[in-house]
Motif scaffolding. Structure first.
Motif, PDB file in Angstrom:
ATOM      1  N   SER A 192       9.883  49.754  38.675  1.00 18.01           N
ATOM      2  CA  SER A 192      11.085  48.949  38.436  1.00 18.01           C
ATOM      3  C   SER A 192      10.785  47.499  38.811  1.00 18.01           C
ATOM      4  O   SER A 192       9.790  47.205  39.485  1.00 18.01           O
ATOM      5  N   GLY A 193      11.670  46.606  38.406  1.00 25.21           N
ATOM      6  CA  GLY A 193      11.496  45.194  38.761  1.00 25.21           C
ATOM      7  C   GLY A 193      11.453  44.995  40.267  1.00 25.21           C
ATOM      8  O   GLY A 193      10.658  44.198  40.782  1.00 25.21           O
ATOM      9  N   THR A 218      14.623  37.143  43.746  1.00 27.59           N
ATOM     10  CA  THR A 218      15.456  38.240  43.217  1.00 27.59           C
ATOM     11  C   THR A 218      16.225  37.843  41.960  1.00 27.59           C
ATOM     12  O   THR A 218      17.002  38.628  41.440  1.00 27.59           O
ATOM     13  N   SER A 219      15.977  36.637  41.457  1.00 26.21           N
ATOM     14  CA  SER A 219      16.802  36.153  40.340  1.00 26.21           C
ATOM     15  C   SER A 219      16.553  36.885  39.030  1.00 26.21           C
ATOM     16  O   SER A 219      17.403  36.885  38.150  1.00 26.21           O
ATOM     17  N   LEU A 221      16.017  40.085  38.806  1.00 23.50           N
ATOM     18  CA  LEU A 221      16.238  41.525  39.001  1.00 23.50           C
ATOM     19  C   LEU A 221      17.642  41.962  38.625  1.00 23.50           C
ATOM     20  O   LEU A 221      18.606  41.212  38.793  1.00 23.50           O
ATOM     21  N   ASP A 222      17.734  43.202  38.157  1.00 27.07           N
ATOM     22  CA  ASP A 222      19.054  43.801  37.986  1.00 27.07           C
ATOM     23  C   ASP A 222      19.710  43.875  39.364  1.00 27.07           C
ATOM     24  O   ASP A 222      19.028  44.095  40.371  1.00 27.07           O
ATOM     25  N   PRO A 223      21.031  43.718  39.401  1.00 28.48           N
ATOM     26  CA  PRO A 223      21.720  43.618  40.696  1.00 28.48           C
ATOM     27  C   PRO A 223      21.410  44.769  41.654  1.00 28.48           C
ATOM     28  O   PRO A 223      21.257  44.543  42.858  1.00 28.48           O
ATOM     29  N   GLU A 224      21.254  45.972  41.127  1.00 30.96           N
ATOM     30  CA  GLU A 224      21.056  47.107  42.040  1.00 30.96           C
ATOM     31  C   GLU A 224      19.654  47.124  42.652  1.00 30.96           C
ATOM     32  O   GLU A 224      19.377  47.926  43.541  1.00 30.96           O
ATOM     33  N   LEU A 225      18.767  46.242  42.172  1.00 30.60           N
ATOM     34  CA  LEU A 225      17.398  46.213  42.691  1.00 30.60           C
ATOM     35  C   LEU A 225      17.169  45.064  43.665  1.00 30.60           C
ATOM     36  O   LEU A 225      16.109  44.949  44.278  1.00 30.60           O
ATOM     37  N   VAL A 226      18.190  44.221  43.793  1.00 30.17           N
ATOM     38  CA  VAL A 226      18.046  43.039  44.657  1.00 30.17           C
ATOM     39  C   VAL A 226      17.884  43.443  46.118  1.00 30.17           C
ATOM     40  O   VAL A 226      17.042  42.912  46.848  1.00 30.17           O
TER      41      VAL A 226
END
Ligand code: ADP
Ligand code: MG
Length: 294
Positions: A192-193, A218-219, A221-226
Motif C-alpha cells: 500500500s502507499g 503523507t500528502s 496517501l489515502d486518508p486511512e493510510l496516513v
C-alpha cells in the motif's frame, strides 16, 4: 554519535556518479550543487561535524528562481532532538527551504550550516555532508523492480560501501522498526502507499542519518493510510531524531512538534510552541491560513 562519520571516517572513497546518487536520493534530476563536488578527497577539518553545533542552522537564506525570490531571508536553527514542523500555503517556499537544507538547492544568498559545517564552503565534501541528512518526499521514489529489503540496502552498499551482509542486517532492522518485518521480500507494487512510504523511511534510516527531513510525507496517501506513517514518524521523534517536517497534519504538529513554523511568501511569519501557535496565532496571516485549514 556521528553515525555517518563512523561508517565512513574519510567520506565516500569514490563518491557515486551524479546520476547514481541523484537516483538514490530520490531525485531524478541533476543539480548544479552536486556538479561542483570534487571526487575522491579526504576529509578536511572543515568537513568535521561539531558535536556541539546545532544540526541545522540557516542564516539569511535567500533563494531566487530567475526574477522570482522564493525565500526572502530565513533565519532558523534546529537543535538536536527537536522536531520542527513547517506549515504554510502552497508556493510559500516550504520545499525550497527543505531542499536548501538538504543541499539540493544552492542558496542565492545566506549561509547553511549542517552540524557546524558551512556547506557553501567550496572545500567541503558535500557527498559526505549529504550522508548525514535523510530525506523523505511526498512521492516515495522506491525502485519498482526491487524488493523492500533491496530498496533499503542498495544505497548502503553503493554510497556507504557496506557489505551486502551488513546492509541486509541493517535494512531488516529498519524495516522492523517501521513495522514491515513481514514485507521485506515484497515489491512496491505489492504494498500500500502507507507501506511504501514506510519502506522509504526505513531506506533513509538505514543510512544512519543524524537528522531527517520530511516534505509532506503523507500528502499522497489515502486518508486511512496516513496514520501508520505518522506513527513511524512519531516513534522516530520519540527516539530522539532531529526532524524537520513539512506537513498539513496539524494533529501531528500539535502532539509531536517541539516547534511550529509558519512560512508565507518566503519568510518566517510566526513560530513557537505548536500548541500555542495553533490555538492562538498572533499574526493575521497565520490566523487566516489556520482558519482555512483547521
Ligand atoms: P511549497 O513547497 O511551499 O509549496 P515551493 O518551495 O515548492 O513551495 O515553491 C515556492 C515557489 O518557488 C513556487 O512559486 C514555485 O513555483 C517556485 N519554484 C520552486 N522550484 C522551482 C524551480 N526549480 N524553478 C522555478 N521555480 C521554482
Ligand atoms: Mg512543497
Amino acid at each position: 554519535m556521528t553515525n555517518g562519520a563512523s561508517a565512513q571516517p574519510n567520506g565516500p572513497a569514490q563518491p557515486p556518479s551524479t546520476a547514481e546518487s541523484g537516483q538514490l536520493s530520490g531525485e531524478g534530476t541533476t543539480h548544479q550543487f552536486h556538479d561542483s563536488v570534487q571526487p575522491a578527497r579526504h576529509l578536511q577539518p572543515r568537513d568535521t561535524p561539531d558535536p556541539d553545533a546545532p544540526p541545522i542552522r540557516v542564516v539569511g537564506l535567500r533563494k531566487s528562481f530567475g526574477e522570482h525570490e522564493v525565500l526572502r531571508g530565513i533565519d532558523l536553527t534546529v537543535e538536536r532532538g527537536e522536531v520542527v514542523c513547517v506549515i504554510g500555503p502552497s508556493g510559500s517556499g516550504k520545499s525550497t527551504l527543505l531542499r536548501s537544507v538538504n543541499l539540493l538547492e544552492r542558496p542565492t544568498a545566506g549561509r547553511v550550516f549542517i552540524e557546524g559545517i558551512d556547506v557553501l564552503d567550496p572545500d567541503v565534501n558535500l557527498d559526505f555532508v549529504r550522508t548525514r541528512i535523510g530525506m523523505v518526499f511526498q512521492q516515495f521514489n522506491l525502485f519498482p523492480h526491487m524488493t523492500a529489503l533491496r530498496n533499503t540496502t542498495i544505497a548502503q552498499e553503493k554510497v556507504l560501501r557496506r557489505s551486502a551482509q551488513e546492509a541486509a542486517r541493517i535494512g531488516r532492522e529498519m524495516l522492523e522498526r517501521v513495522g514491515l518485518s513481514d514485507k521485506i521480500d515484497a515489491h512496491p507494487s505489492q504494498l500500500s502507499g502507507g507501506q511504501q512510504q514506510r519502506v522509504a523511511i526505513a531506506r533513509s534510516l538505514a543510512m544512519n542519518p543524524d537528522m531527517m527531513l520530511f516534505d509532506e510525507p503523507t500528502s499522497a496517501l489515502d486518508p486511512e493510510l496516513v496514520g501508520e506513517v505518522l506513527q513511524s514518524m512519531r516513534d522516530l521523534a520519540t527516539s530522539g531524531m532531529t526532524m524537520m517536517v513539512v506537513t498539513h497534519e496539524m494533529g501531528f504538529a500539535r502532539e509531536v512538534g517541539s516547534r511550529l513554523i509558519f512560512l508565507d511568501e518566503g519568510v518566517v511569519v510566526e513560530q513557537g510552541d505548536p500548541r500555542e501557535v495553533l490555538a492562538q496565532p498572533q499574526h493575521p496571516r497565520t490566523q487566516l491560513f489556520l482558519s482555512k485549514v483547521l
